[in-house]
Design an enzyme around this catalytic site. Sequence first.
Site, short mmCIF file in Angstrom:
data_model
loop_
_atom_site.label_atom_id
_atom_site.label_comp_id
_atom_site.label_asym_id
_atom_site.label_seq_id
_atom_site.Cartn_x
_atom_site.Cartn_y
_atom_site.Cartn_z
N GLY A 106 0.83 -1.21 0.00
CA GLY A 106 0.00 0.00 0.00
C GLY A 106 0.85 1.24 0.00
O GLY A 106 1.96 1.26 0.53
N GLY B 18 0.35 5.36 0.83
CA GLY B 18 -0.60 6.34 1.34
C GLY B 18 0.03 7.71 1.36
O GLY B 18 1.16 7.89 0.89
N GLY B 19 -0.72 8.66 1.87
CA GLY B 19 -0.25 10.03 1.92
C GLY B 19 1.03 10.13 2.72
O GLY B 19 1.93 10.88 2.37
N GLY C 230 3.26 7.52 3.74
CA GLY C 230 4.20 6.41 3.83
C GLY C 230 3.87 5.27 2.88
O GLY C 230 2.79 5.21 2.31
N THR C 231 4.84 4.38 2.75
CA THR C 231 4.65 3.18 1.94
C THR C 231 4.61 2.01 2.90
O THR C 231 5.37 1.97 3.85
CB THR C 231 5.83 3.01 0.98
OG1 THR C 231 5.98 4.21 0.26
CG2 THR C 231 5.58 1.88 0.02
N ASP D 269 -8.98 10.63 10.20
CA ASP D 269 -8.98 10.25 8.78
C ASP D 269 -9.75 8.95 8.60
O ASP D 269 -9.23 7.97 8.07
CB ASP D 269 -7.55 10.14 8.26
CG ASP D 269 -7.49 10.17 6.73
OD1 ASP D 269 -8.54 10.45 6.10
OD2 ASP D 269 -6.41 9.93 6.17
#
Length: 760
Positions: free
Chosen positions: A433, A435-436, A438-439, A556
Amino acid sequence: MLLPLIILALSARSAAEAAAMQPSEMCLRRCGDVEIPYPFGVGSGCHLETGDWTFVLSCNRSADGRLRVYNYEIEVVDVSVRRGQLRIYSAINPWCYNGSTSAMNGQSNWWYDMSITNFRINDALNRFTVIGCNSLAYILSPNGTAGADRYMTGCMAMCPGAGRLEKENGSCAGVGCCQTAIPAGLNGYQVSFEEKFNTSAIAGFSRCSYAVLVEASAFDFRASYVTTDEFMASNGGQLPLVLDWAIGNNTCEEAKRNASAYACVSANSECVESRYGRGRGYLCNCSAGYDGNPYLLDGCQDINECDESRFRYPCSVPGTCVNTPGGFTCTCPDKTIGNAYNGTCGDNKSQLGWKIAIGISSGVVILIVTASCVYMIHAKRRLAKIKREHFRQHGGLLLFEEMKSRQGLSFALFTQEELEQATNRFDERNVIGKGGNGTVYRGTIAKDNGAVVAIKRCRLATERQKKEFGKEMLILSQINHRNIVKLYGCCLEVEVPMLVYKYIPNGTLYRLIHGGEGGASARRIPFAARVRIAHQAAEALAYLHSWASPPIIHGDVKTSNILLDEDYAAKVSDFGASTLAPADAAQFVTFVQGTCGYLDPEYMRTCRLTDKSDVYSFGVVLLELLTCRKALNLEELEEEKYLSSQFLLAVGEGRLGEILDPQIKGEQSMEVIEQVAELAKQCLEISGEKRPSMREVAEELDRLGKLSLHPWGQPNSGELAALLGGSPSMAADSDQIELSTSTRNISFSDTAYIGIRSPR
Ligand SMILES: *[C@@H]1O[C@H](CO)[C@@H](O)[C@H](O)[C@H]1NC(C)=O
Ligand SMILES: *[C@@H]1O[C@H](CO)[C@@H](O)[C@H](O)[C@H]1NC(C)=O
Ligand SMILES: *[C@@H]1O[C@H](CO)[C@@H](O)[C@H](O)[C@H]1NC(C)=O
Ligand SMILES: *[C@@H]1O[C@H](CO)[C@@H](O)[C@H](O)[C@H]1NC(C)=O
Ligand SMILES: *[C@@H]1O[C@H](CO)[C@@H](O)[C@H](O)[C@H]1NC(C)=O
Ligand SMILES: *[C@@H]1O[C@H](CO)[C@@H](O)[C@H](O)[C@H]1NC(C)=O
Ligand SMILES: *[C@@H]1O[C@H](CO)[C@@H](O)[C@H](O)[C@H]1NC(C)=O
Ligand SMILES: *[C@@H]1O[C@H](CO)[C@@H](O)[C@H](O)[C@H]1NC(C)=O
Ligand SMILES: *[C@@H]1O[C@H](CO)[C@@H](O)[C@H](O)[C@H]1NC(C)=O
């Protein structure tokens, strides 16, 4: 230009058709002690639809509280896909002298009729067995069978010398017991006793005779069966009987012609004709070298023949086996020749020269290695110093002390090497995944016996992202809830800290609802499962909100931050945006975080994040579950762009039904759906104060979950338990009677049978 489009449309259609035959992953696959492999299944959509009863099973709780499997009204013992067999319980038919009435009891019209199914009674494994000292019993076609399908055979059990009986333990061979084979291809039978033979004269010694069609290997004769009631009592009045099943009534060749109905869908599977001959259906089997369920897409998996823990090692030379799809090879090691299958591998003479050369060069190599070792030790010391520095920078020691002081939290510190090893040096292939902030990589921690974990790492190291990592670490290390993703530990000795979580295998709720990126289609999700997932996520948020004062706010909440574990239980994740609510109203957050489509409008206006902002976002999650639409649709018109406004508009105009996911409309009463929609509406109130608290939302969802009907139309405690992942709340269903009890209490004056109830 048009042609490619048409081809695309056609291929999409055939894929959809093939997929339509596949059962949902949420189908019940075990009931009590019985595995239920596809094509069998409980509930529509879970078994192969052939238009008859063959694959239809039900999972009922019997009076003794055990879960049992039934096909129609026949109790099932086990199911074998590989052999195409089903084991059921067959009733023992007694024929007893009753001293008080001086008459024989038990002449009954017991019969099995499986003509509504594609079952056949296996003639090789079953035997008609009669026990007694003066008894002749028949097995014959069920009452009503016409013409050529009629058959009849019998067996006579006598005890010429009663003294011999004791010697006959274990063998059913004519003294007190007899067995006979049955014709092939039967799908029903009836048992009756010859009235001319009775036990009235020998009732003191042997009161009862018995007849049963039974799997020969499951029956062992004992002399005491003739003289006591032990036979009936010790077997609960029933014994196993083997049935063969097949699909349809056509041959493999005919079946393959209709691709949409052909059941052997797995790659590497093949069709096998039914052993009862032409027109009696077909079976599927995995091809040689493959194993698994041929009725499922990708059900047949390669067998690893080299796996010594499962098979005898197949090569004559140890260590030479290499698994290949559908087989294996035995290859001699490098620089040797020979036959590794059934011979030996020997030295290749031409390699001798090489060996001398290697001898010389290895001296040189040793020299170089020594030199570089000295250099590396030096470099390593420098690196260690840098790492210690990072550890200190992240407040590592302080944090560690803090962790240690909190008892009962398992939290590990990992070194950079451990995490590099776990992810194969952060290989792109391990990315699960992005994301905003991090990986996320999938990794295997060697020191924890290969525990599978998810590792989150930042790409950039801005001050803000470092802070978010720290925040997430602090929050997650302190809370422990079964619906919140578990933090295993972290790595502090790198510039950007890395977080290590328990790996959650079933992806995100977003993927479950909207399908994956690779075109994987969205699955059918039963309504009860939707409510359950929503309830679990709500519990997690309610816990966060109530755990500390001031509350922890997730910040979030969205479907891609709700993960699903192996049982499809929700795990809330990604606490990067979380915050402790400012205790003092003057403390405002300085930048707005969150995801478009889920953002609380009040928060955007006031810049003040409250626990009610999570409630708003959760409302949008509920809408996604109800409508299967995305939170933000950029293609839509202005007011339709946001799912929330689309929904509020529809509700305002009384058009709720239009935007609901069509799947749930048929499955669930509108009343319950409307209540969920009403709850979502309350969560989306513009004013935060008017929204319910997360605790209230969780409680309401709990109530609605209990109300929501069983996904296949009828509530059934066993399935519901499996579906909801909890213990069944209903008590044993009194109307679902255990088969063995009913046979034991049978009244012989009544016509009793297993199979179809006759019209009275
Ligand atoms: C399926 O294949 C296996 C092994 O190849 C074999 O043992 C089994 O009998 C086959 N099943 C049927 C129904 O033919
Ligand atoms: C004998 O028959 C009577 C009357 O039908 C019944 O009540 C009784 O239980 C029977 N006895 C046995 C041992 O089956
Ligand atoms: C048992 O069989 C004998 C001989 O066939 C017959 O005379 C007698 O009436 C039978 N008794 C009962 C209880 O059926
Ligand atoms: C067959 O069943 C019918 C109705 O159930 C019954 O009247 C008839 O006696 C039965 N015949 C035999 C031979 O059992
Ligand atoms: C027959 O089996 C029963 C039960 O296992 C046992 O009690 C009895 O001694 C056996 N008789 C012989 C002759 O082996
Ligand atoms: C095969 O099954 C179909 C549907 O179940 C039925 O319509 C048809 O008559 C059957 N054919 C034969 C030869 O039994
Ligand atoms: C193929 O199978 C499907 C599903 O069972 C059926 O609806 C259709 O009529 C069959 N087509 C043919 C040509 O037999
Ligand atoms: C040994 O393997 C080779 C090649 O696979 C084969 O031709 C030969 O017959 C095998 N010999 C024996 C004794 O199995
Ligand atoms: C089991 O339950 C199903 C419905 O859930 C019902 O149709 C069936 O008759 C039951 N079977 C038995 C043997 O009670």
